[in-house]
Each structure stands twice: as C-alpha cells, then as structure tokens.
Design an enzyme around this catalytic site. Structure first.
Site, PDB file in Angstrom:
ATOM      1  N   GLY A  12      63.580  12.947  45.780  1.00 23.77           N
ATOM      2  CA  GLY A  12      63.762  12.517  47.173  1.00 23.77           C
ATOM      3  C   GLY A  12      63.673  11.011  47.278  1.00 23.77           C
ATOM      4  CB  VAL A  14      58.642   8.620  47.096  1.00 21.45           C
ATOM      5  CG1 VAL A  14      57.671   7.905  46.165  1.00 21.45           C
ATOM      6  CG2 VAL A  14      58.223   8.414  48.550  1.00 21.45           C
ATOM      7  N   GLY A  15      60.726   9.533  44.967  1.00 22.37           N
ATOM      8  CA  GLY A  15      60.983   9.809  43.556  1.00 22.37           C
ATOM      9  C   GLY A  15      62.177   9.039  43.013  1.00 22.37           C
ATOM     10  NE  ARG A  89      46.949  15.747  60.661  1.00 21.31           N
ATOM     11  CZ  ARG A  89      47.513  14.653  60.167  1.00 21.31           C
ATOM     12  NH1 ARG A  89      47.673  14.524  58.887  1.00 21.31           N
ATOM     13  NH2 ARG A  89      47.902  13.678  60.966  1.00 21.31           N
ATOM     14  NE  ARG A 152      52.402   1.132  54.404  1.00 23.23           N
ATOM     15  CZ  ARG A 152      52.479   2.451  54.256  1.00 23.23           C
ATOM     16  NH1 ARG A 152      51.375   3.190  54.281  1.00 23.23           N
ATOM     17  NH2 ARG A 152      53.638   3.044  54.101  1.00 23.23           N
ATOM     18  CG  HIS A 176      46.969   7.745  51.567  1.00 26.60           C
ATOM     19  ND1 HIS A 176      47.212   6.400  51.663  1.00 26.60           N
ATOM     20  CD2 HIS A 176      48.167   8.352  51.704  1.00 26.60           C
ATOM     21  CE1 HIS A 176      48.511   6.213  51.849  1.00 26.60           C
ATOM     22  NE2 HIS A 176      49.104   7.376  51.879  1.00 26.60           N
TER      23      HIS A 176
HETATM   24  N1  LIG Z   1      50.523   8.664  48.440  1.00 24.14           N
HETATM   25  C1  LIG Z   1      51.209   7.911  49.270  1.00 24.14           C
HETATM   26  O1  LIG Z   1      50.782   6.823  49.626  1.00 24.14           O
HETATM   27  C2  LIG Z   1      52.561   8.362  49.751  1.00 24.14           C
HETATM   28  C3  LIG Z   1      53.484   7.462  50.287  1.00 24.14           C
HETATM   29  C4  LIG Z   1      54.738   7.924  50.670  1.00 24.14           C
HETATM   30  C5  LIG Z   1      55.056   9.269  50.545  1.00 24.14           C
HETATM   31  N2  LIG Z   1      54.124  10.128  50.070  1.00 24.14           N
HETATM   32  C6  LIG Z   1      54.396  11.560  49.903  1.00 24.14           C
HETATM   33  O2  LIG Z   1      55.307  11.717  48.828  1.00 24.14           O
HETATM   34  C7  LIG Z   1      56.035  12.931  49.004  1.00 24.14           C
HETATM   35  C8  LIG Z   1      57.533  12.669  48.853  1.00 24.14           C
HETATM   36  O3  LIG Z   1      58.010  11.858  49.896  1.00 24.14           O
HETATM   37  P1  LIG Z   1      59.584  11.590  50.037  1.00 24.14           P
HETATM   38  O4  LIG Z   1      59.765  10.670  51.163  1.00 24.14           O
HETATM   39  O5  LIG Z   1      60.156  11.288  48.705  1.00 24.14           O
HETATM   40  O6  LIG Z   1      60.079  13.056  50.468  1.00 24.14           O
HETATM   41  P2  LIG Z   1      61.533  13.693  50.271  1.00 24.14           P
HETATM   42  O7  LIG Z   1      61.592  14.854  51.183  1.00 24.14           O
HETATM   43  O8  LIG Z   1      62.568  12.634  50.352  1.00 24.14           O
HETATM   44  O9  LIG Z   1      61.501  14.228  48.748  1.00 24.14           O
HETATM   45  C9  LIG Z   1      60.746  15.318  48.315  1.00 24.14           C
HETATM   46  C10 LIG Z   1      61.526  16.011  47.214  1.00 24.14           C
HETATM   47  O10 LIG Z   1      60.697  17.040  46.651  1.00 24.14           O
HETATM   48  C11 LIG Z   1      61.573  18.088  46.265  1.00 24.14           C
HETATM   49  N3  LIG Z   1      60.838  19.329  46.050  1.00 24.14           N
HETATM   50  C12 LIG Z   1      60.308  20.178  46.962  1.00 24.14           C
HETATM   51  N4  LIG Z   1      59.746  21.238  46.347  1.00 24.14           N
HETATM   52  C13 LIG Z   1      59.915  21.047  45.026  1.00 24.14           C
HETATM   53  C14 LIG Z   1      59.550  21.802  43.871  1.00 24.14           C
HETATM   54  N5  LIG Z   1      58.892  22.956  43.973  1.00 24.14           N
HETATM   55  N6  LIG Z   1      59.893  21.305  42.669  1.00 24.14           N
HETATM   56  C15 LIG Z   1      60.567  20.150  42.541  1.00 24.14           C
HETATM   57  N7  LIG Z   1      60.947  19.386  43.589  1.00 24.14           N
HETATM   58  C16 LIG Z   1      60.613  19.846  44.815  1.00 24.14           C
HETATM   59  C17 LIG Z   1      62.558  18.171  47.419  1.00 24.14           C
HETATM   60  O11 LIG Z   1      63.727  18.898  47.055  1.00 24.14           O
HETATM   61  C18 LIG Z   1      62.817  16.701  47.713  1.00 24.14           C
HETATM   62  O12 LIG Z   1      63.938  16.220  46.998  1.00 24.14           O
HETATM   63  C19 LIG Z   1      55.617  13.474  50.390  1.00 24.14           C
HETATM   64  O13 LIG Z   1      54.576  14.418  50.224  1.00 24.14           O
HETATM   65  C20 LIG Z   1      55.076  12.226  51.082  1.00 24.14           C
HETATM   66  O14 LIG Z   1      54.164  12.539  52.104  1.00 24.14           O
HETATM   67  C21 LIG Z   1      52.885   9.692  49.662  1.00 24.14           C
END
Ligand SMILES: NC(=O)c1ccc[n+]([C@@H]2O[C@H](COP(=O)([O-])OP(=O)(O)OC[C@H]3O[C@@H](n4cnc5c(N)ncnc54)[C@H](O)[C@@H]3O)[C@@H](O)[C@H]2O)c1
Length: 309
Positions: A12, A14-15, A89, A152, A176
């Site tokens: 997604g 972040v990834g 939540r 930030r 967090h």
């Molecule tokens: N720790 C932090 O500070 C921080 C900061 C930003 C985002 N996040 C978290 O990171 C996560 C990702 O955020 P994002 O914006 O990339 O979300 P996103 O929805 O763009 O991406 C998430 C991805 O995970 C995939 N996914 C779902 N279930 C899956 C599974 N079982 N196996 C493999 N892939 C799977 C989805 O298909 C999607 O592509 C969220 O939980 C978000 O809250 C954390």
C-alpha cells in the site's frame, strides 16, 4: 558481496514508499508482498523500471508468495486495514492483529534470522502480536513510531524558530500518537533545549500538534493516512540496522524493567544496529515525565489486554 534483502509486507502507500526509498538508496534488494493479486507485482515492476533512470542496481520484485521472501535480513510489516466507517477501534485491533499474526508467521518461516520492523497500527499492540507470532527475541522485533513522532516535532520546531531541520533534535517517549510523551527539555536546536528558545505556551502548542500529527494529515487527505514521513522514518530504521550504524533512535521495544515497565512495548530511545535493538538507553525522568510515561504504558496495556488470545 551479497546484497542485503528486505521484504516489505503490504504494498500500500507506506509499504510501496518504503520499498522505493530502500531500492533507490541502493540499500538492499526488495521483495514487496501483498495479499491482493497483481498489486505487488505491478508496483514492483514499476519500481524496477525506474532503476535505470534513478541509477541503482537493487532488484525489486512483487509477489503474493512468501517463498520469494526467503532469506530476508529485514522484514517490514505494513499490511493492515485502515479504520472503516462504522468500525470500532476494537474491531480494527482484532482485524489487524489477525493480519499481522498471519503475515509474520509466514515471513519468519522463510526468514528465521530476520529483524522485524513493525509499522501496522495500533503500533504498540501489533508489536506484541509480532513478537508472539515470530517467537523472536525482543532484540529482533522493533516498532516504528517514535522516529515519525519526533520527525513531526522537529519539523514544527524548525518552522517555529526559522532554523534548519538538520539542527533540531526531538526526544519522544511512550506509545504512538495521542499518548506519546515528548520531552521538551531534551529536545534541542544545536544542543540548546527548546525550553530556552521558546515560551512554555509555544512549546505546549508544538507538543499538542505533534501528538495529533497523524490525525492532522488524515483530516486533510480525507481518504488514507500519512505515508511519506512514515516511510522515511521506517527507512531510517532499516538503514541503521543493515549498515550497523548504532543509531540512537526512539523505537517501540519490549521493556523488561526499563523505565519501570515490564513486558510491554513502549517507545524509548534505543541503539539500532546489526543486532536489531542492541540497547535501551535509560534516562532519569522527572516525577511528571514518569507519570506521563506510565499513563502511556497503561494505554498500551489496555489495548494488549484486548488482543484476541
Ligand atoms: N507506525 C506508524 O507510525 C504508522 C504510520 C503510518 C501508517 N501506519 C499504519 O501502517 C499501515 C499501512 O498503512 P498504508 O497507508 O500503507 O495502508 P494501505 O491501505 O495503503 O496499505 C495496506 C496494504 O496492506 C495489504 N494487506 C491487507 N491484508 C494483508 C494481508 N493479510 N497480507 C498482505 N497484505 C495485506 C493491503 O492489500 C494494502 O495493500 C496501517 O495500519 C497504518 O495505520 C503506521
């Protein structure tokens, strides 16, 4: 020399951005894994096709098969759901716990020596799930939150004082987001505590904005949440590990008595290097700071207690 290998789970926002940063820095080959068919393959190919222009030799591939991730040095977990309308939540906690458990079990089966960097929210609780699912020692399960929260804070300090972000340092402890514990007396500009450069009300305003930094971006974007800064923060941690840099960064780690907390993932400054979390750095907190830290730890405990068994 063998190039390092990093698997990023969740293609997604972040990834995919983490994958791009790692590949374009030439830090490691990247395997992007997602549950959606075609998505990681498409983004992986797109990133690979940027390589000749950017000028790096890192390989990027996308896949739905964990066998392709075998032998990874670092596994970054970003897979999960965002909160949907009508979802509590607690629902989100249970859903993402299921996702994180399943992806970690599959990833560590193929990469038993990897270091896990967890990003999925709710962060501190997901670190617990990853620790349990992997069976890894605490040194190899590390959560990303503090680097983002302090980035930030640094952004806002630099903006307020009209100075370079490079000369700002911020010190953030605790869980967090809402429950983070920024320590202004250890947050500095070129070594000078910001408490000597700004009046208390401005410090408080910057702290408040930092604690709600994620929500500020969600409100602007309307769909989705922040990903450029989260990806940059995750990259900094992966870089510290793969290049054994011994960086001192705030990360969520399993505390075993440090800061008076036992058996909980909470954000503290740690040394990050080839061994993962190599050392927790302990500082003496004032009574007020210790209370805020305990409150933050209690909020993490509350979530962890709700995790499905
Ligand atoms: N720790 C932090 O500070 C921080 C900061 C930003 C985002 N996040 C978290 O990171 C996560 C990702 O955020 P994002 O914006 O990339 O979300 P996103 O929805 O763009 O991406 C998430 C991805 O995970 C995939 N996914 C779902 N279930 C899956 C599974 N079982 N196996 C493999 N892939 C799977 C989805 O298909 C999607 O592509 C969220 O939980 C978000 O809250 C954390």
């Amino acid at each position: 020399m063998r190039r390092n290998k990093v698997t990023v789970i969740g293609a997604g926002n972040v990834g995919a951005t983490v994958a791009q940063r790692i590949a374009e820095a030439g830090l490691a080959d990247v395997v992007l894994v997602d549950i959606v068919e075609g998505l990681p393959q498409g983004k992986g190919l797109d990133l690979a096709e940027a390589a000749p222009v950017v000028g790096h030799d890192a390989r990027v591939v996308g896949t739905n098969d964990y066998a392709d991730s075998a032998g990874s040095d670092v596994v970054v977990v970003t897979s999960g759901l965002a909160r949907q309308p009508g979802m509590s939540r607690d629902d989100l906690l249970a859903k993402n716990a299921g996702i994180v458990r399943s992806v970690v079990e599959q990833a560590v089966h193929h990469s038993p020596n990897a270091i896990l960097v967890i990003v999925t929210n709710p962060l501190d609780a997901m670190c617990h799930v990853a620790l349990q699912a992997s069976g890894f020692p605490r040194e190899r399960v590390i959560g990303m939150a503090g680097v983002l929260d302090s980035a930030r804070f640094r952004t806002f300090i630099a903006e307020e004082l009209g100075v370079s972000v490079e000369d700002t340092h911020a010190f953030v402890l605790g869980g967090h987001g809402d429950t983070m514990v920024p320590l202004p007396r250890y947050s500095t500009v070129a070594g000078i505590p910001i408490t000597e450069l700004l009046p208390p009300d401005r410090v408080a305003a910057l702290v408040e904005r930092t604690a709600h930094g994620g929500a500020e971006i969600v409100a602007l974007l309307k769909t989705g949440s922040a990903f450029y800064a989260p990806a940059a923060a995750t990259f900094e941690m992966v870089d510290a590990i793969l290049r054994d840099r011994k960086r001192v960064l705030p990360c969520a780690v399993l505390l075993q008595g440090e800061y008076g907390v036992d058996g909980l993932f909470v954000g503290v400054p740690v040394v990050l290097g080839a061994g993962g979390m190599e050392r927790v750095i302990q500082i003496k907190l004032s009574a007020d700071e210790q209370r805020a830290f305990q409150r933050s730890a209690a909020a993490v405990r509350e979530l962890v207690d709700k995790l499905p068994a």
